[in-house]
Design an enzyme around this catalytic site. Structure first.
Site, mmCIF file in Angstrom:
data_model
loop_
_atom_site.group_PDB
_atom_site.id
_atom_site.type_symbol
_atom_site.label_atom_id
_atom_site.label_comp_id
_atom_site.label_asym_id
_atom_site.label_seq_id
_atom_site.Cartn_x
_atom_site.Cartn_y
_atom_site.Cartn_z
ATOM 1 N N LYS A 289 30.256 14.509 -5.698
ATOM 2 C CA LYS A 289 29.520 13.972 -4.535
ATOM 3 C C LYS A 289 28.073 14.457 -4.547
ATOM 4 O O LYS A 289 27.332 14.210 -3.613
ATOM 5 C CB LYS A 289 30.197 14.432 -3.239
ATOM 6 C CG LYS A 289 31.616 13.934 -3.078
ATOM 7 C CD LYS A 289 32.240 14.548 -1.834
ATOM 8 C CE LYS A 289 33.741 14.297 -1.804
ATOM 9 N NZ LYS A 289 34.415 15.203 -0.867
ATOM 10 N N HIS B 297 30.271 32.534 -23.997
ATOM 11 C CA HIS B 297 31.696 32.445 -23.693
ATOM 12 C C HIS B 297 32.256 33.861 -23.853
ATOM 13 O O HIS B 297 32.988 34.150 -24.796
ATOM 14 C CB HIS B 297 32.362 31.470 -24.677
ATOM 15 C CG HIS B 297 33.743 31.040 -24.271
ATOM 16 N ND1 HIS B 297 34.376 31.517 -23.144
ATOM 17 C CD2 HIS B 297 34.607 30.186 -24.862
ATOM 18 C CE1 HIS B 297 35.574 30.967 -23.065
ATOM 19 N NE2 HIS B 297 35.733 30.154 -24.091
ATOM 20 N N ARG C 58 33.702 27.420 -15.641
ATOM 21 C CA ARG C 58 33.177 26.754 -16.852
ATOM 22 C C ARG C 58 32.301 25.598 -16.403
ATOM 23 O O ARG C 58 32.660 24.873 -15.463
ATOM 24 C CB ARG C 58 34.305 26.235 -17.728
ATOM 25 C CG ARG C 58 33.769 25.303 -18.826
ATOM 26 C CD ARG C 58 34.754 25.033 -19.902
ATOM 27 N NE ARG C 58 34.985 26.231 -20.699
ATOM 28 C CZ ARG C 58 35.640 26.232 -21.844
ATOM 29 N NH1 ARG C 58 36.139 25.109 -22.329
ATOM 30 N NH2 ARG C 58 35.827 27.352 -22.511
ATOM 31 N N ARG D 287 42.925 25.653 -23.023
ATOM 32 C CA ARG D 287 43.392 27.029 -23.238
ATOM 33 C C ARG D 287 42.673 28.044 -22.371
ATOM 34 O O ARG D 287 43.300 28.971 -21.870
ATOM 35 C CB ARG D 287 43.354 27.402 -24.714
ATOM 36 C CG ARG D 287 42.008 27.652 -25.302
ATOM 37 C CD ARG D 287 41.997 27.330 -26.744
ATOM 38 N NE ARG D 287 42.280 25.925 -26.961
ATOM 39 C CZ ARG D 287 43.372 25.448 -27.528
ATOM 40 N NH1 ARG D 287 44.297 26.252 -27.956
ATOM 41 N NH2 ARG D 287 43.516 24.158 -27.687
ATOM 42 N N THR D 288 41.394 27.902 -22.167
ATOM 43 C CA THR D 288 40.692 28.929 -21.395
ATOM 44 C C THR D 288 41.182 28.927 -19.946
ATOM 45 O O THR D 288 41.468 29.970 -19.366
ATOM 46 C CB THR D 288 39.164 28.717 -21.448
ATOM 47 O OG1 THR D 288 38.774 28.659 -22.809
ATOM 48 C CG2 THR D 288 38.420 29.846 -20.774
#
Lengths: 307, 142
Positions: free
Chosen positions: A83, A132, A104, A54-55
């Site tokens: 990597k 958040h 995020r 959702r975010t």
């Protein structure tokens, strides 16, 4: 004037800036056509080192509704992090391509590192169990639209109050308003951390109480903020299994609640809110999702300096 | 016990008895090749017992960070055999690469090149927090 290069923590925003964002979000809700091309030729990079539905979709939908474009990745396996590239280098490179970054990361503080290295604004879209801020903005817009004000509210937080970043961020945002009281409902193991009590609640002379009963203070609450016990925050699976079903909200438990109480939840839910509650007029968690998109639109506009 | 007076250097005084070696290690004094005297359990009117470190050279180092280890110590700067400055260290507002963040969830746990920076968030209680994850280090052992 909105002067913010990056948004890492909700307290990076003053209450006046939050009011400004809310006013813009409400104008977007009322007049969506006015905003359809505001971000034309602008690019948002969504750097999601940890899965999120959702975010990420909310940020992408917000940018698309403003007429902009979106680039990015949705898990670290599909980025150069796999990597061994550092967050600093990834962000330095991406800031050459995009006008604004939403990030995020499972590690706490990663977006702050990103903001120090980036040449374009960085929005923290969640860093581990830490912050958040855009979820908090969605919560605040929902509270404003449902209650009309932030003062004189009694807010119950239920569930995982130890690792719940949305809980900590919303507390930090709400302590700045007048006569706000908190009720913390959780099992012993997931209680609100002591440093939040001393450095946030006591430091701001906030009234609060702790309880393990979901029903006990129900009739006093203006807002009930439910949270999920998050598997990904536990190092030990056995602890997660033991605590995950601690609280389940049902219509029966809501019987003593005020008629206009709002039930909020940052989602996703597992089973902590019974689906029967979805039809209860107090349920506001799906409105919260929609509000999340509008407030992110407002934030992108403000951070890009677009009026 | 006689220790020669120093002509140009630093005397770190009023160290809590028994902590001189912590400061010796923290300042990496083992890397210097000048004379260094560590005086343990010297008698003190104010403290009963105290430790003292005398360093026979002028150092360019962040002595304020000593305030994190022991905020009661004083630093005397000696030039040409005379005391030219007496400093009382305070808890520094920021600590850079003095202590390490031990939170396994912090970004510093997996990206080695990031400096470990802590900010003083509560001067009264001497609480520092990592600027990235906001966790506080474990209390120093007494």
């Amino acid at each position: 004037m909105f002067e913010l290069k990056s948004l890492i923590d909700i307290t990076d925003l003053t209450p006046e800036e939050i009011d400004e964002l809310i006013a813009t979000a409400e104008d977007i809700i009322e007049n969506p056509d006015k905003y359809r091309e505001k971000c034309k030729y602008k690019k948002l990079a969504t750097l999601f080192f940890e899965p999120s539905t959702r975010t990420r979709l909310s940020f992408e939908a917000a940018m698309l509704e403003l007429g902009g474009s979106v680039i990015g990745f949705s898990e670290s396996n599909s980025s150069s992090a796999s990597k061994g590239e550092s967050v600093s280098d990834t962000v330095k490179v991406v800031s050459c391509y995009a006008d604004i970054i939403a990030m995020r990361h499972p590690k706490e503080g990663a977006p702050m590192i990103a903001s120090m290295r980036s040449d374009v604004p960085v929005i923290n879209a969640g860093d581990g169990g830490h912050n958040h801020p855009t979820q908090t903005l969605a919560d605040l817009l929902t509270i404003k639209r449902e209650k009309g004000h932030f003062d004189n509210l009694t807010i119950g937080f239920c569930g995982d109050l130890k690792f719940g970043r949305t809980v900590h961020s919303l507390i930090n945002a709400m302590v700045r308003y007048k006569n706000v009281k908190f009720v913390f409902i959780s099992p012993q193991e997931l209680k609100i951390p002591d440093y939040i009590k001393t450095e946030v609640l006591d430091a701001n002379s906030i009234q609060y109480c702790e309880t393990s009963s979901l029903e006990h203070y129900m009739s006093e609450l203006d807002i009930l903020y439910m949270t999920r016990v998050q598997r990904e925050r536990f190092f030990n699976e056995a602890d997660y299994v033991r605590l995950k079903d601690s609280y389940v909200l049902t219509n029966e438990k809501l019987q003593s609640a005020k008629e206009d109480m709002c039930v909020l939840h940052p989602l996703p839910r597992v089973n902590e809110i019974s689906v029967d509650v979805d039809d209860n007029p107090r349920a506001c968690y799906f409105k919260q999702v929609k509000n999340g998109k509008y407030i992110r639109e407002a934030l992108i506009l403000k951070m890009l300096g677009i009026e | 016990m006689n220790i020669d007076a120093i002509r140009n250097g630093i005397v770190i005084d009023h160290i809590k008895a028994g902590r001189a070696m912590d400061i010796y290690k923290f300042l990496r004094l083992d890397e210097l090749d000048c004379s260094i005297a560590i005086i343990k359990n010297a008698s003190s009117e104010k403290m009963g017992k105290k430790d003292i470190i005398k360093i026979d050279t002028v150092l360019d180092m962040d002595l304020d960070a000593l305030g994190y280890i022991d905020p009661n110590i004083s630093v005397n700067i000696i030039k040409d055999g005379k005391l030219i400055e007496k400093r009382h260290v305070e808890l520094p507002a920021t600590l850079k690469n003095v202590i390490k963040c031990e939170n396994p969830r912090c970004i510093t746990s997996c990206e080695q090149e990031i400096p470990h920076i802590f900010k003083l968030t509560n001067r009264e209680k001497g609480v520092y927090r990592c600027i990235y994850c906001e966790s506080a280090p474990k209390q120093k052992s007494e």
